[in-house]
Design a protein around this motif. Structure first.
Motif, PDB file in Angstrom:
ATOM      1  N   HIS A  95       0.405  -5.861  -6.255  1.00 46.40           N
ATOM      2  CA  HIS A  95       1.713  -6.347  -6.697  1.00 46.40           C
ATOM      3  C   HIS A  95       1.749  -6.699  -8.182  1.00 46.40           C
ATOM      4  O   HIS A  95       2.802  -6.593  -8.820  1.00 46.40           O
ATOM      5  N   ASN A  96       0.609  -7.127  -8.750  1.00 47.56           N
ATOM      6  CA  ASN A  96       0.616  -7.598 -10.141  1.00 47.56           C
ATOM      7  C   ASN A  96      -0.512  -7.034 -11.000  1.00 47.56           C
ATOM      8  O   ASN A  96      -0.688  -7.463 -12.147  1.00 47.56           O
ATOM      9  N   CYS A 125      -3.584  -8.730  -2.000  1.00 49.44           N
ATOM     10  CA  CYS A 125      -2.524  -7.746  -2.262  1.00 49.44           C
ATOM     11  C   CYS A 125      -1.573  -8.207  -3.358  1.00 49.44           C
ATOM     12  O   CYS A 125      -1.161  -7.422  -4.208  1.00 49.44           O
ATOM     13  N   TYR A 126      -1.210  -9.495  -3.321  1.00 46.68           N
ATOM     14  CA  TYR A 126      -0.216  -9.988  -4.283  1.00 46.68           C
ATOM     15  C   TYR A 126      -0.813 -10.268  -5.661  1.00 46.68           C
ATOM     16  O   TYR A 126      -0.068 -10.492  -6.607  1.00 46.68           O
ATOM     17  N   SER A 153      -7.371  -1.785  -1.734  1.00 43.85           N
ATOM     18  CA  SER A 153      -7.894  -2.904  -0.952  1.00 43.85           C
ATOM     19  C   SER A 153      -7.209  -2.996   0.412  1.00 43.85           C
ATOM     20  O   SER A 153      -5.999  -2.769   0.532  1.00 43.85           O
ATOM     21  N   LEU A 154      -7.994  -3.334   1.428  1.00 46.14           N
ATOM     22  CA  LEU A 154      -7.457  -3.485   2.782  1.00 46.14           C
ATOM     23  C   LEU A 154      -6.847  -4.869   2.929  1.00 46.14           C
ATOM     24  O   LEU A 154      -7.500  -5.884   2.693  1.00 46.14           O
ATOM     25  N   CYS A 155      -5.586  -4.912   3.323  1.00 40.67           N
ATOM     26  CA  CYS A 155      -4.849  -6.175   3.450  1.00 40.67           C
ATOM     27  C   CYS A 155      -5.476  -7.063   4.528  1.00 40.67           C
ATOM     28  O   CYS A 155      -5.976  -6.577   5.539  1.00 40.67           O
ATOM     29  N   ALA A 197       0.838  -1.198   0.000  1.00 44.17           N
ATOM     30  CA  ALA A 197       0.000   0.000   0.000  1.00 44.17           C
ATOM     31  C   ALA A 197       0.874   1.249   0.000  1.00 44.17           C
ATOM     32  O   ALA A 197       0.550   2.253  -0.635  1.00 44.17           O
ATOM     33  N   CYS A 198       2.006   1.184   0.692  1.00 46.32           N
ATOM     34  CA  CYS A 198       2.927   2.323   0.745  1.00 46.32           C
ATOM     35  C   CYS A 198       3.570   2.564  -0.617  1.00 46.32           C
ATOM     36  O   CYS A 198       3.684   3.707  -1.078  1.00 46.32           O
ATOM     37  N   GLY A 199       3.997   1.487  -1.274  1.00 42.46           N
ATOM     38  CA  GLY A 199       4.630   1.628  -2.584  1.00 42.46           C
ATOM     39  C   GLY A 199       3.684   2.139  -3.646  1.00 42.46           C
ATOM     40  O   GLY A 199       4.091   2.815  -4.590  1.00 42.46           O
ATOM     41  N   GLU A 200       2.380   1.841  -3.490  1.00 48.94           N
ATOM     42  CA  GLU A 200       1.379   2.279  -4.453  1.00 48.94           C
ATOM     43  C   GLU A 200       1.217   3.791  -4.452  1.00 48.94           C
ATOM     44  O   GLU A 200       0.899   4.389  -5.482  1.00 48.94           O
ATOM     45  N   VAL A 201       1.437   4.433  -3.297  1.00 48.22           N
ATOM     46  CA  VAL A 201       1.175   5.869  -3.182  1.00 48.22           C
ATOM     47  C   VAL A 201       2.433   6.723  -3.087  1.00 48.22           C
ATOM     48  O   VAL A 201       2.343   7.949  -3.138  1.00 48.22           O
TER      49      VAL A 201
END
Length: 498
Positions: free
Chosen positions: A373-374, A368-369, A402-404, A163-167
């Motif tokens: 991630h993909n 998430c993955y 999405s909430l992990c 989620a951090c990498g997405e933003v």
């Protein structure tokens, strides 16, 4: 000169508030009423003295009890003590064993461009249930000011949901930083005890659950699953969580069997490596156990090459991501596909035809993955939309937001009372949509969400189902377990359609 002095004065008071005058006003009135009280007393007026005394106390007491201890002015009194105690705490804290140069050696220096905006911390799902600060971890590593608590221990709490990498506006891969910190810790024997257990199982039994390698195919029960040969179009790689399922009602292995039925229905040419199959190494890779992962990846690659595998079909997004990104030799030599992409294609071509109505309200949880991630968001939703009678609704946090579930990055092996809180929040979101089914496409998510349902005690209101289970039910209409229909929306609640 006048303008310069005026600007300086404005800068000094730019953080002042109107309420800051309250203390000065109360202080002035306390002094004034005290002086008047003594004047009246010296004038020999007892009743006036008594009245002024009451007024004096009515002003002084609120100032002393409320304004002084809790107002901005109290800062002048407690701040020196706070600074002293903070200094003592910092000196007492054990310094982090993670060195910035070691991190740079492993992942490069991209993380050094962090501008400390805090966007990563705001996006981190952990902050919904506890206090977690990715920005601070980067800052401590970069400045070399980290402690065991703020860096070393904090790194093990990350669930690598991305989620951090997405933003991140700088494109920093924060989970790479986390993995490097874990790698440094692991190399020094500082892996948490609860995470050492799956790593030991990986080394001894080839799976993180401690399952007997000789029983790896027991989950298929009476369904025929051929042994792989080079003539097969796919080598089906089963997630260890599916093969050694210990969830209530065996929800993960049920999802696996549903996929096998679908592959047979569509006449897909596939086989399995059976008892020779070992874990893809995802737990070892995410936990920084380099030696364990290297051993598993080398054994798997040797097995694939020896058996002539060219296309791998995965049941887990974690296997899918690990093969695609962590197995360098597989990226060029083999095709890796997640089963939802294949099912979506089979349904689109008409090789699989959902016929029977599933009259149920369903919400989809993006693993998430698979998602962040993909970037696989649409394939699972297209499958669900093609099932007759199924009403697909969306939770407030969906797709890239999405909430992990809390199961990634070793989270599924951690204390359920800690990581399970994320899954519990996800179930509450699903219930808020009025759905009776929360669908997903990941064994880890299935496991975590199932545990959350049991913890919350809402088994009669919602169930977890894999995409493959819902699809095969619409094709064969044989419900092994009834699905609750939960619609209990407030009048002012909006249903978001996916």
């Amino acid at each position: 000169m006048f303008q310069s002095r005026r600007r300086k004065q404005e800068a000094i008071h730019r953080f002042s508030e109107l309420s800051d005058w309250l203390f000065l006003i109360l202080l002035f009135l306390t002094t004034l009423t005290g002086i008047i009280m003594h004047i009246v007393r010296l004038a020999g007026w007892p009743m006036g003295t008594y009245v002024m005394y009451v007024i004096h106390l009515a002003i002084a007491v609120p100032m002393l009890v409320i304004e002084v201890p809790f107002g901005k002015w109290s800062h002048l009194f407690y701040r020196p003590l706070a600074l002293f105690l903070t200094t003592v705490r910092e000196k007492a804290a054990k310094h982090s064993s993670v060195d910035m140069e070691n991190v740079k050696t492993r992942i490069g220096d991209l993380f050094m461009v962090c501008m400390q905006c805090g966007t990563c911390t705001a996006a981190c799902p952990w902050n919904r249930v506890s206090d977690y600060n990715p920005r601070q971890i980067l800052r401590h590593i970069g400045l070399g000011t980290g402690t065991v608590k703020s860096v070393d221990d904090a790194a093990w709490n990350c669930v690598t949901c991305n989620a951090c990498g997405e933003v991140c506006p700088r494109g920093i891969h924060f989970i790479d930083v986390i993995r490097s910190v874990r790698e440094i810790q692991s190399s020094r024997g500082n892996t948490p005890a609860q995470l050492e257990i799956p790593l030991q199982y990986l080394a001894g039994r080839g799976n993180p659950w401690g399952g007997d390698p000789g029983q790896r195919l027991n989950w298929v029960e009476d369904i025929d699953i051929p042994d792989f040969n080079p003539e097969h179009a796919y080598c089906l790689f089963t997630c260890c969580t599916t093969a050694y399922d210990s969830t209530p009602n065996h929800t993960c292995s049920q999802a696996g069997r549903a996929l096998l039925k679908l592959l047979h229905q569509a006449d897909v040419s596939f086989g399995t490596l059976g008892k020779e199959e070992r874990c893809c190494g995802d737990p070892a890779f995410r936990l920084g156990a380099v030696d364990h992962f290297s051993t598993l990846s080398n054994e798997n690659m040797s097995l694939f090459q020896r058996r002539g595998v060219e296309s791998v079909l995965t049941t887990s997004p974690h296997c899918f991501d690990t093969f695609r990104k962590a197995y360098e030799s597989m990226q060029a030599n083999m095709e890796i596909e997640h089963y939802t992409v294949l099912l979506d294609r089979l349904v689109s071509k008409g090789d699989l035809t959902p016929r029977f109505e599933l009259k149920s309200r369903v919400t989809f949880h993006d693993p998430c993955y698979l998602g962040r991630h993909n970037a696989i968001y649409d394939a699972p939703r297209r499958i669900l939309r093609r099932i007759p009678g199924l009403s697909l609704v969306a939770m407030s946090d969906n797709r890239k937001n999405s909430l992990c579930c809390g199961g990634g990055g070793g989270g599924t092996f951690n204390d359920p009372s800690s990581n399970g809180r994320l899954a519990e929040q996800r179930i509450e979101q699903a219930l808020g949509t009025g759905a009776g089914v929360i669908a997903t496409a990941c064994p880890y998510c299935t496991r975590m969400l199932q545990q959350a349902i049991m913890t919350l005690g809402v088994q009669d209101r919602i169930v977890v189902r894999d995409i493959a289970e819902l699809l095969i039910q619409s094709i064969e209409m044989r419900l092994e377990h009834p699905m609750p229909v939960h619609i209990n929306l407030e009048l002012d609640q909006e249903v978001l359609h996916a």
